[in-house]
Design an enzyme around this catalytic site. Structure first.
Site, short mmCIF file in Angstrom:
data_model
loop_
_atom_site.label_atom_id
_atom_site.label_comp_id
_atom_site.label_asym_id
_atom_site.label_seq_id
_atom_site.Cartn_x
_atom_site.Cartn_y
_atom_site.Cartn_z
N CYS A 71 -38.48 -61.82 68.24
CA CYS A 71 -37.46 -61.04 68.94
C CYS A 71 -37.29 -61.55 70.37
CB CYS A 71 -37.86 -59.56 68.93
SG CYS A 71 -36.87 -58.52 70.02
N CYS A 96 -38.38 -59.15 73.03
CA CYS A 96 -39.85 -59.04 73.08
C CYS A 96 -40.45 -60.24 73.81
CB CYS A 96 -40.41 -58.94 71.67
SG CYS A 96 -39.82 -57.52 70.71
#
Length: 692
Positions: free
Chosen positions: A85, A88
């Site tokens: 991600c 992230c």
């Protein structure tokens, strides 16, 4: 060793050497690479965003998260994230900095992370209802019953905001759940301070005076948890007269009572938390004490070596598309225990589009078509995810369907394992779908999507909004869709719309931590891939969108698909890898069951499995192995349940249910027959002859 490092740093360097030089160096390079792989860690080689030893973050997984957060003497703040991600990846430095900043708070509250991108963690992430990344959950101390935690509530995710919400969460603990190592965080009164001055306790006592909305005092209290011979409290600046007697003219200020009973203001250069904490830690006889914390490894874990695959950037690789489908169906979708309502419709529509337009290999296409037909004909408003997984894993052993059971990135490989990968494969899949809808519109006939130029884009849009794990990425895509997707009037415009938006995303993420340095996010296609796509107008580089459309239709066509590196249906490596995972316990969920079907052969079409007798022998062989395990009789029961009945793929339980259903149906039909037989006699018309 230097040569091996050079190859690892620049995978293309070896290919650029003259053939004679490559031939001479090949044996030595292969030996060195083998040695390097055996030694272990490679710089930037690991797929994890956080590393044991080098980061202060506590790393959890499917086997440790429950034991760590359940009935713990400390509270926990856990970030459920995905290593692919982009948000992230970008947030990882902040999370590392937060964990390091509050390292001394570990006896009261700990900062942890769990990677939901790892297949072994997919079940636990589903158990904790993690649908988007990153998700932050608080777990209170001494929680005996299972809980999914409390969601982070804060205006933003800046380090200071999260640190302050950690303090708020600690203060929400009741007396019975208060972490024993955490000192009181509520302010004390003036009378308490006077009693401390008279007590001569033999240790330092620091009081931080502050305003009502300040967190400095509580932060200093938590910073000094691991230190002995000192006690820290906080007081508010409400009693102005008392502050005047102590000589305090501004807040925050720190007032110190010495072991001998003397007291006075602490002089620091700046009234900041770090200055107060540093001064108090440096006092004579103030030293760290031994705290009994759970064992935390200080050893830096070995990282997986990236094995580079040579590829042609002008080609589209089947392995990327199939790996993306595997991850989508077996990992990302697994975050949802069941699908119902709008979620089910979104998934059904997306599968319909993919099944009709996917240009890949026949076995994969047949699996998608089987899944689409099953979803379309299912008379249910809610279905469990495990039912979808059983079909994807071909539990019923339908002939000729197959989908690889692990990822293998080629055109989507990154210089580090956490870069590119799944998001790259999704973009390739989406572009492929729009191009196929434009070049083969007849493929959507009978689906309800024919004649709708936005059909594919809308299916993609709803999938990203509903299922895509990176929440921030999904929000950005939704903003772009709201802005201009309605302007798409033809399938060709849909192709170009997605291309433009993809370039916009690349431009926004250029220089971001998720950008792969070996694959910079630049406008695509580059001039070397499509010279005709670029032209100069009034001195500015511009796109020739007519040529771009032609290029996209060629690049994402079936003719440009390359099957190199794709896993064959009968590939020994595919099944050997699965066998190793079963033996070593890899890819298991917390309950000890593999995410694959118990019978790994069920992923292969029956005509590749060979005779049914071989399948039965294989199952009985595994049964014998399990009987030798400590589980004994329980293993026998479980193994018997998966043995095919008459080689058809039904278990004995399935056949028992079929027999019961058959008998019940027969009895019901017989009862109905006699019932209507009796009633029919009453319905007969009786003819009476007139008497003479």
């Amino acid at each position: 060793m230097a040569a091996a490092r050079a190859v690892a740093r620049d995978p293309g360097a070896y290919a650029r050497q003259p053939p004679s030089l490559r031939a001479a160096r090949l044996p030595r390079l292969l030996f060195l690479l083998a040695v390097v792989a055996a030694v272990g860690p490679r710089e930037g080689g690991g797929a994890r965003l956080y590393r044991e030893g080098s980061d202060a973050v506590w790393l959890l997984d499917s086997g440790s998260v429950r034991s760590a957060t359940g009935n713990s003497s400390a509270a926990w703040l856990v970030q459920f994230h995905s290593s692919w991600c982009g948000h992230c990846i970008g947030y990882a430095p902040t999370w590392r900095a937060l964990a390091a900043d509050v390292r001394d708070w570990a006896a009261a509250i700990r900062v942890a992370a769990l990677d939901c991108a790892e297949e072994k963690n997919q079940d636990v992430c589903r158990t904790y209802d993690i649908h988007f990344y990153p998700t932050f959950r608080y777990f209170k101390a001494f929680t005996k019953e299972f809980t999914t935690g409390e969601n982070f509530k804060g205006p933003d995710r800046e380090l200071r905001t999260v640190r302050q919400t950690m303090i708020d969460f600690l203060q929400n603990h009741t007396e019975g759940t208060w972490p024993p190592a955490c000192p009181p965080l509520d302010p004390i009164q003036s009378s308490d301070i006077l009693s401390f001055m008279d007590s001569h306790s033999g240790q330092y006592h620091a009081i931080v005076f502050e305003s009502n909305g300040s967190y400095v005092g509580r932060e200093v209290i938590l910073d000094l948890i691991p230190y002995e011979n000192i006690m820290v409290s906080r007081a508010l600046d409400t009693d102005k007269a008392f502050l005047g007697t102590l000589g305090i003219t501004s807040v925050p200020s720190c007032y110190l009572i010495y072991p001998n009973g003397s007291h006075g203001l602490v002089n620091v250069a700046k009234p900041l938390r770090s200055f107060f904490s540093s001064h108090l830690k440096s006092l004579p006889d103030v030293r760290k004490k031994s705290l009994f914390l759970p064992e935390k490894s200080n050893k830096e874990e070995k990282s997986e070596v990236v094995v580079w695959k040579e590829f042609d950037r002008a080609k589209l690789y089947t392995a990327d598309l199939e790996s993306g489908l595997h991850y989508l169906l077996r990992v990302e979708l697994a975050a949802h225990r069941s699908l119902a309502g709008a979620q089910l419709k979104t998934f059904r529509d997306f599968v319909t589009v993919v099944a009709k337009l996917f240009p890949g290999r026949p076995a994969v296409k047949k699996l998608l078509e089987t899944l689409q037909e099953w979803l379309a004909n299912l008379p249910l408003d809610k279905i469990p995810y495990n039912a979808i997984l059983d079909l994807v894993n071909n539990k019923m052993q339908i002939s000729g369907i197959f989908l690889t059971s692990h990822v293998k990135w080629v055109g989507c490989q990154g210089s580090r394992l956490e870069l590119r990968g799944y998001p790259c494969s999704l973009w390739k899949l989406f572009h492929t779908l729009t191009v196929q809808a434009s070049t083969h519109p007849e493929a959507l006939a009978g689906t309800g999507f024919e004649g709708h130029p936005q059909a594919v884009l809308q299916a993609i849009r709803r999938y990203i909004r509903t299922f895509f794990g990176c929440k921030e990425c999904g929000e950005h895509f939704e903003e772009m869709a709201k802005e201009s997707m309605d302007s798409v009037k033809t399938p060709d415009q849909a192709v170009l719309w997605l291309w433009r938006k993809h370039n916009m995303v690349n431009s926004r993420l250029a220089g971001h931590l998720s950008e792969d340095p070996k694959f910079p996010k630049v406008p695509w296609p580059t001039p070397d891939l499509c010279p005709a796509c670029h032209e100069e107008i009034k001195g500015l580089d511009s796109w020739n969108e007519g040529q771009v459309l032609l290029f996209l239709k060629q690049h994402y066509s079936r003719d440009n698909l390359v099957d190199a590196y794709s896993v064959d249906q009968g590939s020994p490596g595919e099944w050997e890898a699965q066998g190793r995972e079963q033996e070593e316990g890899k890819g298991l969920n917390p309950s000890g069951k593999s995410w694959r079907h118990h019978d790994t052969g069920s992923l292969r079409p029956p005509h590749i499995l060979g005779p049914r007798t071989d399948l039965s022998k294989s199952l009985h062989h595994r049964l014998d192995l399990r009987l030798q395990s400590p589980q004994g009789p329980q293993a026998l029961k479980e193994a018997k349940a998966v043995v095919p009945f008459l080689g058809v793929g039904f278990s004995s339980l399935d056949m028992s249910l079929c027999v019961v259903l058959y008998v019940a149906s027969s009895l019901f039909l017989m009862i109905m027959y006699f019932f209507f037989r009796v009633r029919s006699k009453r319905w007969k018309v009786r003819l009476y002859h007139p008497a003479v």
